[in-house]
Design a protein around this motif. Structure first.
Motif, PDB file in Angstrom:
ATOM      1  N   PRO A 174       1.203   3.313   6.409  1.00  0.00           N
ATOM      2  CA  PRO A 174       0.036   2.506   6.033  1.00  0.00           C
ATOM      3  C   PRO A 174      -0.552   1.730   7.215  1.00  0.00           C
ATOM      4  CG  PRO A 174       2.007   1.810   4.831  1.00  0.00           C
ATOM      5  CD  PRO A 174       2.357   3.054   5.537  1.00  0.00           C
ATOM      6  N   TYR A 191       0.676   4.285  -2.615  1.00  0.00           N
ATOM      7  CA  TYR A 191       0.279   5.626  -2.158  1.00  0.00           C
ATOM      8  C   TYR A 191       1.407   6.647  -2.276  1.00  0.00           C
ATOM      9  CZ  TYR A 191      -4.311   4.261  -0.426  1.00  0.00           C
ATOM     10  OH  TYR A 191      -5.606   3.856  -0.345  1.00  0.00           O
ATOM     11  N   ALA A 193       0.835  -1.201   0.000  1.00  0.00           N
ATOM     12  CA  ALA A 193       0.000   0.000   0.000  1.00  0.00           C
ATOM     13  C   ALA A 193       0.869   1.250   0.000  1.00  0.00           C
ATOM     14  CB  ALA A 193      -0.911  -0.009   1.222  1.00  0.00           C
ATOM     15  N   SER A 194       1.943   1.239   0.780  1.00  0.00           N
ATOM     16  CA  SER A 194       2.762   2.442   0.880  1.00  0.00           C
ATOM     17  C   SER A 194       3.482   2.704  -0.439  1.00  0.00           C
ATOM     18  CB  SER A 194       3.721   2.320   2.057  1.00  0.00           C
ATOM     19  OG  SER A 194       5.027   2.132   1.635  1.00  0.00           O
TER      20      SER A 194
END
Lengths: 295, 278
Positions: B127, A36, A32-33
């Motif tokens: 996250p 993003y 996810a990081s």
């Protein structure tokens, strides 16, 4: 075939807790990081893709660059100072004297002190008006020094804090020193080598595996330095002790620029990986492995 | 070497050891000295080592300005105990899988496990924070406790190293008697590994107790704070009350110091077994 399958299932059953943690708390957030970091995500509006701009604009941000330079100071100046100190202290603890194990007990203690208490202790000691350090300097007629207010001292004080709490590093080197075979020293003495020469030709090469291990672990830890800098002075004065992680924390949790903060995190991860790989690759040249052909 | 020369060497070594002692313990003594002073005396220059009068007022002021202090101590203790239990349960289970099964995927996964130790935590930090917010874990203890039940790589490595030293003949005898791998784990390896499990539990307890970063990031409501986070409030509000700050610091390190006093062996063995740093 069936039994191999069963063995496989049994294995997965035992490691299930780690597998779950690895997937949900590592792989998913890391993925996810990555995604993003290419967006302008701020936790309020839905993210928009911004391409590489999070990465490219970092190098125009003076505070980011200052924090990066500070962190490199801790890694490339702080860590070597610390290792040298740990080797010296562990050599001192390795002398065959009665009562030396009692000293070891006390030398290790600061390592266990919670960081917040360590910071308080250093604030007390280095306090400009009431500190014991300025009091000691007073004896020699030296005027009060603003240890915690001057930019020049911000980083060295954090290095000192890490030295004071170096107990586990000292124990690692002590264990390595005790592992050096005595007959090597006897042979060196017979060849006419003095104490200092023995240290450089026998002790130092024999503890290189411990040096490599400590170097890698302490470099990684110092790249991620946060708590010391945050609690001591919130990275101040004038960002003099702002670290990479402190800056990333501010980017994410003060300015809510999560996308940018994740890009910063990935750059740091990359820097750490590259430097770790470089250190490990060059280690073949300077680390002595018993039984290996030492090129 | 002549006799007087040897004596001079011994003297020099003890002198250096004492200087080291002053360096490592002096700051802690200064903390003790400060916490026993009156507020006025802590602001004197030149400062004095021996407080006069000796007073424990600082502690009363500390608990007055932090009415939740006892509550926070309870929180810290509970969290640290739960973390220690989770670490030993999950870590030993996973370590058993890596040490005692014959699966083909074992070596590859072990490399992955070791690699996660090298990868810095901030890769996943933000996250994770956002995920915790979304699943309702933010401002609860779950982010502090649950990961310890999912086997941290460092502890798996520690326990596995020890399990590998236990002779396999014991496993085989158990299998001949009709036992399963679960029998081997619970009846053979766990009882034989008590010292290393203690080491793991103690480290997990200490790191959880002293941790600043996770509770700082994931807790918001004052009632849920750990003592370390609560103490940080004091720096902001009572920064001139040095004795109270010193008293708070002393309370934060006292449980660990007591543990160290009684279980020193486990601390030093743990460091040497794995060579950890924080």
């Amino acid at each position: 075939m069936r039994s191999q399958m069963r063995e496989e299932l049994k294995f997965l059953g035992y490691i299930l807790p780690w597998l779950v943690g690895f997937l949900l708390f590592f792989l998913v957030p890391a993925g996810a990081s990555m995604v993003y970091s290419f967006t302008d995500y701020n936790a309020i509006k839905p993210p928009h893709s911004v391409g590489w701009s999070n990465y490219s604009r970092l190098f125009e941000d003076p505070i980011y660059l200052k924090s990066l330079r500070n962190t490199l100071f801790f890694v490339f100046i702080g860590v070597p100072c610390n290792l040298l100190f740990q080797i010296l202290v562990s050599s001192l603890l390795n002398v065959p004297r009665r009562g030396v194990s009692l000293f070891r007990t006390f030398y290790y203690l600061p390592y266990l002190v919670p960081m917040i208490a360590t910071v308080m202790i250093f604030r007390l000691i280095f306090s400009t008006d009431y500190g014991i350090v300025n009091h000691a300097l007073d004896w020699f007629g030296i005027a009060k020094i603003g240890w915690l207010e001057k930019e020049a001292f911000a980083k060295p004080i954090i290095v000192l804090m890490n030295m004071w709490a170096a107990g586990s590093g000292i124990l690692i080197f002590l264990a390595a020193l005790k592992g050096v075979p005595r007959h090597l020293y006897e042979a060196a003495t017979m060849d006419g080598a003095g104490k200092i020469r023995s240290f450089f030709v026998i002790t130092l090469p024999m503890i290189t595996p411990a040096i490599l291990f400590s170097l890698v672990m302490q470099m990684i830890a110092n790249f991620q330095l946060f708590t010391e800098a945050y609690l001591l002075n919130k990275g101040g004065p004038n960002y003099a002790s702002s670290t990479y992680m402190l800056n990333t924390y501010n980017t994410g949790f003060r300015d809510f620029k999560f996308g940018l903060a994740m890009a910063q995190s990935w750059i740091l991860t990359l820097i750490i990986l590259v430097i770790t790989v470089v250190v490990l690759a060059t280690s073949r040249r300077w680390v002595y492995y018993e039984g290996g052909d030492n090129r | 070497m002549s006799r007087s020369n040897a004596r001079a060497t011994a003297l020099l070594q003890y002198l250096l050891l004492l200087i080291g002692l002053a360096v490592f313990i002096g700051p802690l003594l200064w903390l003790v000295s400060t916490m026993l002073k009156t507020q006025g005396q802590s602001l004197e220059f030149p400062p004095r080592w021996i407080p006069d009068p000796v007073t424990t007022e600082a502690f009363s002021r500390l608990f007055r300005s932090l009415p939740l202090a006892w509550h926070w101590l309870g929180n810290s203790l509970l969290i640290a105990v739960l973390v220690a239990i989770g670490t030993v349960l999950s870590g030993s289970l996973v370590a058993f899988g890596f040490a005692r099964t014959q699966a083909r995927s074992k070596n590859a996964l072990f490399i992955v496990l070791m690699a996660t130790m090298m990868i810095p935590y901030q890769t996943t930090l933000i996250p994770l924070y956002l995920i915790y917010k979304n699943i309702g874990w933010y401002d609860t203890w779950l982010p502090l406790i649950v990961p310890s039940y999912l086997a941290g790589a460092f502890y798996v490595f520690l326990f596995r190293q020890f399990f590998l030293t236990v002779p396999r003949e014991l496993d085989e005898a158990t299998y001949i008697d009709g036992g399963t791998s679960w029998t081997v784990y619970t009846r053979i390896l766990l009882p034989l590994s008590v010292p290393v499990l203690m080491t793991g539990a103690i480290f997990a307890f200490v790191f959880s107790w002293a941790d600043f970063f996770s509770p700082f990031l994931f807790l918001q409501t004052a009632e849920k704070y750990t003592f370390i986070i609560g103490l940080q409030l004091l720096i902001g509000t009572q920064s001139q009350d040095l004795p109270a700050l010193a008293a708070g610091s002393m309370i934060s390190l006292l449980p660990i110091a007591i543990l160290y006093l009684f279980a020193q062996r486990y601390f030093t063995e743990g460091v040497v077994l794995t060579g950890t740093k924080g």
